[in-house]
Design an enzyme around this catalytic site. Structure first.
Site, PDB file in Angstrom:
ATOM      1  N   HIS A 126      61.489  36.942   6.832  1.00 10.35           N
ATOM      2  CA  HIS A 126      62.615  36.659   5.935  1.00 10.35           C
ATOM      3  C   HIS A 126      62.689  37.603   4.740  1.00 10.35           C
ATOM      4  CE1 HIS A 126      65.895  33.906   4.709  1.00 10.35           C
ATOM      5  NE2 HIS A 126      65.818  33.493   5.948  1.00 10.35           N
ATOM      6  N   ARG A 137      69.677  41.804  15.630  1.00  7.86           N
ATOM      7  CA  ARG A 137      70.017  40.383  15.455  1.00  7.86           C
ATOM      8  C   ARG A 137      71.405  40.152  14.869  1.00  7.86           C
ATOM      9  NH1 ARG A 137      67.365  36.153  15.357  1.00  7.86           N
ATOM     10  NH2 ARG A 137      67.679  35.629  13.168  1.00  7.86           N
ATOM     11  N   HIS A 144      71.158  36.131  15.756  1.00  4.83           N
ATOM     12  CA  HIS A 144      70.992  35.015  14.829  1.00  4.83           C
ATOM     13  C   HIS A 144      71.761  33.809  15.359  1.00  4.83           C
ATOM     14  CE1 HIS A 144      71.821  33.596  10.416  1.00  4.83           C
ATOM     15  NE2 HIS A 144      70.664  33.108  10.827  1.00  4.83           N
ATOM     16  N   HIS A 188      62.694  26.353  16.899  1.00  3.50           N
ATOM     17  CA  HIS A 188      62.063  26.507  15.582  1.00  3.50           C
ATOM     18  C   HIS A 188      61.048  25.429  15.323  1.00  3.50           C
ATOM     19  CE1 HIS A 188      65.713  28.784  15.297  1.00  3.50           C
ATOM     20  NE2 HIS A 188      65.192  29.446  14.299  1.00  3.50           N
ATOM     21  N   ASN A 204      77.393  31.257   4.898  1.00  2.00           N
ATOM     22  CA  ASN A 204      76.673  30.188   4.225  1.00  2.00           C
ATOM     23  C   ASN A 204      76.553  30.432   2.715  1.00  2.00           C
ATOM     24  OD1 ASN A 204      75.255  27.816   4.103  1.00  2.00           O
ATOM     25  ND2 ASN A 204      73.370  28.606   5.034  1.00  2.00           N
ATOM     26  N   ASP A 264      74.010  27.332  10.437  1.00  2.00           N
ATOM     27  CA  ASP A 264      75.175  27.731   9.631  1.00  2.00           C
ATOM     28  C   ASP A 264      76.135  28.603  10.442  1.00  2.00           C
ATOM     29  OD1 ASP A 264      72.545  29.116   8.806  1.00  2.00           O
ATOM     30  OD2 ASP A 264      74.004  30.648   8.276  1.00  2.00           O
TER      31      ASP A 264
HETATM   32  O1  EZ4 Z   1      67.833  31.649   6.617  1.00  2.00           O
HETATM   33  O2  EZ4 Z   1      70.858  31.244   8.490  1.00  2.00           O
HETATM   34  O3  EZ4 Z   1      66.386  33.359  11.477  1.00  2.00           O
HETATM   35  N1  EZ4 Z   1      67.047  32.585  10.871  1.00  2.00           N
HETATM   36  C1  EZ4 Z   1      67.193  32.555   9.553  1.00  2.00           C
HETATM   37  C2  EZ4 Z   1      68.157  31.549   9.003  1.00  2.00           C
HETATM   38  C3  EZ4 Z   1      68.744  31.915   7.636  1.00  2.00           C
HETATM   39  C4  EZ4 Z   1      69.987  31.096   7.396  1.00  2.00           C
HETATM   40  C5  EZ4 Z   1      70.685  31.515   6.113  1.00  2.00           C
HETATM   41  O4  EZ4 Z   1      71.942  30.926   6.020  1.00  2.00           O
HETATM   42  O5  EZ4 Z   1      66.589  33.352   8.850  1.00  2.00           O
HETATM   43  O6  EZ4 Z   1      67.595  30.274   9.010  1.00  2.00           O
HETATM   44 CO    CO Z   2      65.902  35.011  10.068  1.00  2.00          CO
END
Ligand code: EZ4
Ligand code: CO
Length: 402
Positions: A212, A283, A312, A123, A38, A316
């Protein structure tokens, strides 16, 4: 012997940008791999087109491990997101081909099912506590068994993890959107809304939260401690994970489970985190950590230390990656949870998959290979649309981790 005859790289934006690799063999079998990074899409497209595709032509597509080693060791310059995403695309496409040739879904080649389906987390987000609680209720009513909760910090404007409209799309701007950040405000606010979720809904579903990469080790320790009684499934990316030692300090202070790895790319990047039992969930993903071949290696190492998987799976990652993830998740003994965000309709017109969602669990049918088709003609209607991820700045103007 069948050989690799062609490898094509497609860059398209059906709802968002995706880079896709399609390998074709001399027998006319095709395989697909996701190569999306991304905000840096064209770097991987060039790495593949200019430096990898010429190496593939004429090789035996069945030799997945050997091709992996050749691309990894043969580059001399190892690891990193661009290299590992390019290798991943080749690896996943070759597993797809192997499945199609064998007439078996990839998960059968990986040893078959360890479970009936794959638990995902949804989410939920909001601009404030009431809108977050409404969103959580929506996902609970859809049958999700695990929900991640995020809101922005009041008075601060945009933040990570908060959806505008139907889909969450952080890569939102032709030049990076610079967003304000205050650790103090976040640390005061986040525990209160997580508590509000538990107070309203009880323990009916798993509750997750993504930090994050925003905190220092001692801040993350304080955060984890302050939400311990909320029994989070995990706190994700409490600190930037290139500092692996940071997790030792966090661990000394809190029993809140820790997940990390979405931006890590190799077994070397997670080795100390796993072997020192500094995390509970790893992850790393098929697309950014070297494909199915390498991800399995990471997950097997994790299994030795009772670390479970939690790949993950934001939008993206293309539907090819989501399908590949489900094949892996179905098979590994130490699966934990899979991140899942539905793609928009334009994306699903270009990538047709057989992945299904029921009661918050993903599954797929028994089509050979990954079970994904790429509609090149449909993709042509959506040219590349350069977009950057945001950049975070503290209130004094200095750059923070996004
Ligand atoms: O911010 O994939 O846990 N998920 C995340 C994502 C990231 C994006 C970045 O391209 O933290 O939403
Ligand atoms: Co994340």
């Amino acid at each position: 012997m069948s050989t690799i005859e062609r490898a094509e790289v497609f860059v398209a934006s059906p709802g968002r940008n995706f880079v896709t690799l399609r390998i074709t063999t001399s027998d006319g079998v095709t395989g697909l791999g996701d190569a999306t990074l991304n905000g840096r899409e064209l770097a991987v497209a060039s790495y593949l087109r200019d430096h990898v595709v010429p190496l593939l032509i004429g090789r035996d597509p069945a030799r997945i491990e050997d091709i992996w080693q050749f691309l990894y060791r043969g580059a001399y310059w190892r690891r990193g997101p661009v290299t590992m995403t390019a290798i991943a695309a080749v690896d996943v496409a070759l597993w797809d081909i192997k499945g199609r040739v064998a007439g078996l879904p990839v998960y059968q080649l990986l040893g078959g099912r360890s479970r009936d389906a794959v638990m995902v987390y949804a989410h939920a987000s909001g601009t404030d506590v009431p809108s977050l609680l409404d969103d959580v209720a929506k996902f609970r009513d859809l049958g999700y068994q695990a929900i991640r909760a995020q809101t922005g910090v009041p008075g601060l404007g945009g933040s990570y993890g908060v959806r505008k409209g139907e889909v969450y799309e952080p890569a939102n701007s032709n030049l990076p959107d610079e967003q304000p950040w205050s650790t103090e405000a976040y640390l005061d606010f986040a525990p209160t809304y997580l508590r509000a979720v538990r107070e309203k809904f009880g323990s009916a579903f798993h509750l997750l939260h993504d930090v994050h990469h925003r905190l220092t080790p001692i801040e993350a320790a304080r955060f984890g401690k302050s939400v311990e009684d909320l029994r989070l499934f995990w706190m994700e990316d409490p600190t930037p994970a290139e500092n692996q030692e940071a997790f030792r300090l966090i661990r000394q202070h809190t029993t809140t489970p820790i997940a990390t790895g979405e931006i890590l790319n190799s077994i070397w990047d997670v080795k100390d985190l796993i072997t020192e039992q500094l995390i509970d969930y790893v992850r790393t993903t098929v697309v950014h950590a070297g494909g199915i071949t390498h991800l399995r290696r990471i997950f097997d190492l994790a299994a030795l230390y009772q670390v479970r998987t939690g790949s993950h799976g934001a939008t993206d990652l293309s539907p090819i990656s989501l399908a590949a993830a489900v094949h892996v998740d179905l098979t590994v003994p130490n699966f934990g949870i899979q991140e899942y965000m539905p793609h928009v309709e334009q994306t699903m017109q270009v990538f047709r998959t057989n992945v299904t969602l029921e009661n918050g669990m993903l599954d797929l049918s028994d089509e050979p290979g990954l079970g994904v088709e790429y509609d090149e003609k449909a993709a042509e209607r959506y040219p590349y649309d350069p977009k950057y991820l945001p950049v975070a700045r503290r209130l004094d103007g200095s750059v923070h981790d996004w």
